[in-house]
Design an enzyme around this catalytic site. Structure first.
Site, short mmCIF file in Angstrom:
data_model
loop_
_atom_site.label_atom_id
_atom_site.label_comp_id
_atom_site.label_asym_id
_atom_site.label_seq_id
_atom_site.Cartn_x
_atom_site.Cartn_y
_atom_site.Cartn_z
N HIS A 102 0.84 -1.20 0.00
CA HIS A 102 0.00 0.00 0.00
C HIS A 102 0.87 1.25 0.00
O HIS A 102 1.98 1.25 0.52
CB HIS A 102 -0.96 0.03 1.19
CG HIS A 102 -0.29 -0.12 2.52
ND1 HIS A 102 0.07 -1.35 3.03
CD2 HIS A 102 0.09 0.80 3.44
CE1 HIS A 102 0.63 -1.18 4.21
NE2 HIS A 102 0.67 0.11 4.48
N HIS A 104 0.76 5.32 1.16
CA HIS A 104 0.09 6.36 1.95
C HIS A 104 0.15 7.68 1.18
O HIS A 104 1.21 8.05 0.67
CB HIS A 104 0.83 6.60 3.26
CG HIS A 104 0.83 5.46 4.22
ND1 HIS A 104 -0.02 5.39 5.29
CD2 HIS A 104 1.59 4.34 4.28
CE1 HIS A 104 0.22 4.29 5.99
NE2 HIS A 104 1.20 3.62 5.39
P1 AMP Z 1 1.58 0.52 7.39
O1 AMP Z 1 2.15 0.73 8.76
O2 AMP Z 1 2.31 1.25 6.32
O3 AMP Z 1 1.43 -0.96 7.12
O4 AMP Z 1 0.17 1.19 7.41
C1 AMP Z 1 -1.04 0.54 7.56
C2 AMP Z 1 -2.06 1.63 7.65
O5 AMP Z 1 -3.32 1.01 7.59
C3 AMP Z 1 -2.03 2.44 8.95
O6 AMP Z 1 -1.84 3.81 8.63
C4 AMP Z 1 -3.38 2.17 9.58
O7 AMP Z 1 -3.91 3.31 10.22
C5 AMP Z 1 -4.21 1.73 8.39
N1 AMP Z 1 -5.33 0.84 8.69
C6 AMP Z 1 -5.33 -0.24 9.50
N2 AMP Z 1 -6.55 -0.82 9.50
C7 AMP Z 1 -7.31 -0.11 8.64
C8 AMP Z 1 -8.67 -0.19 8.22
N3 AMP Z 1 -9.50 -1.15 8.66
N4 AMP Z 1 -9.14 0.74 7.35
C9 AMP Z 1 -8.33 1.72 6.90
N5 AMP Z 1 -7.04 1.87 7.27
C10 AMP Z 1 -6.54 0.97 8.13
#
Ligand code: AMP
Length: 141
Positions: A102, A104
């Site tokens: 993903h 950001h």
């Molecule tokens: P990462 O640390 O780059 O893997 O980021 C994962 C991101 O996913 C974090 O910024 C979380 O806040 C976000 N996240 C986790 N669960 C969900 C969800 N159910 N819906 C939307 N975002 C999420």
């Protein structure tokens, strides 16, 4: 680590759990981060399985980058943010918490510092309103 097909983002792609979507096409999905670091914080994922940038198929990476550029432009239009960070983490030590590739998209505002990464859920109604603004920008309205 092998790809967990039941990670939360894979389940969103399959429609098993909800997300606040701003864009969806055959290859990618973009939605609001539920623990945003700033107003308008959006995530973009490919639909194809891949844990990170390193193991994902090039076609999937190309698709997710195209959508990231498109959504980033819409986020900038929607929130008039003077800056915009695009980040992507590979591996737990690098800060990755969800093991499905993903990107950001994080707006930066002059008067507000970024919140901590993945801490503190936002008000769903506020996220819905932000998503509506991004969808309108994507639609050119
Ligand atoms: P990462 O640390 O780059 O893997 O980021 C994962 C991101 O996913 C974090 O910024 C979380 O806040 C976000 N996240 C986790 N669960 C969900 C969800 N159910 N819906 C939307 N975002 C999420």
């Amino acid at each position: 680590m092998s790809y967990d097909k039941n990670n939360i983002f894979a389940r969103m792609v399959r429609g098993e759990i909800p997300c606040i979507t701003v864009h969806e096409d055959a290859e990618t999905l973009a939605f609001m981060d539920i623990m945003p670091q700033a107003q308008g914080h959006t995530l973009v994922i490919p639909k194809i399985a891949g844990e990170s940038l390193l193991d994902s198929p090039p076609a999937s990476v190309a698709a997710v980058i195209r959508t990231t550029q498109r959504v980033a432009r819409a986020v900038k239009t929607a929130f008039s943010c003077p800056g915009l960070i695009v980040t992507q983490f590979n591996g737990a030590l690098a800060g990755q918490t969800v093991f499905h590739l993903h990107f950001h998209i994080i707006p930066v505002y002059a008067e507000t510092s970024l919140k901590m990464h993945a801490r503190g859920k936002a008000d769903p109604a506020e996220l819905e309103d932000q998503a509506r603004r991004i969808r309108a920008a994507l639609a050119g309205g």
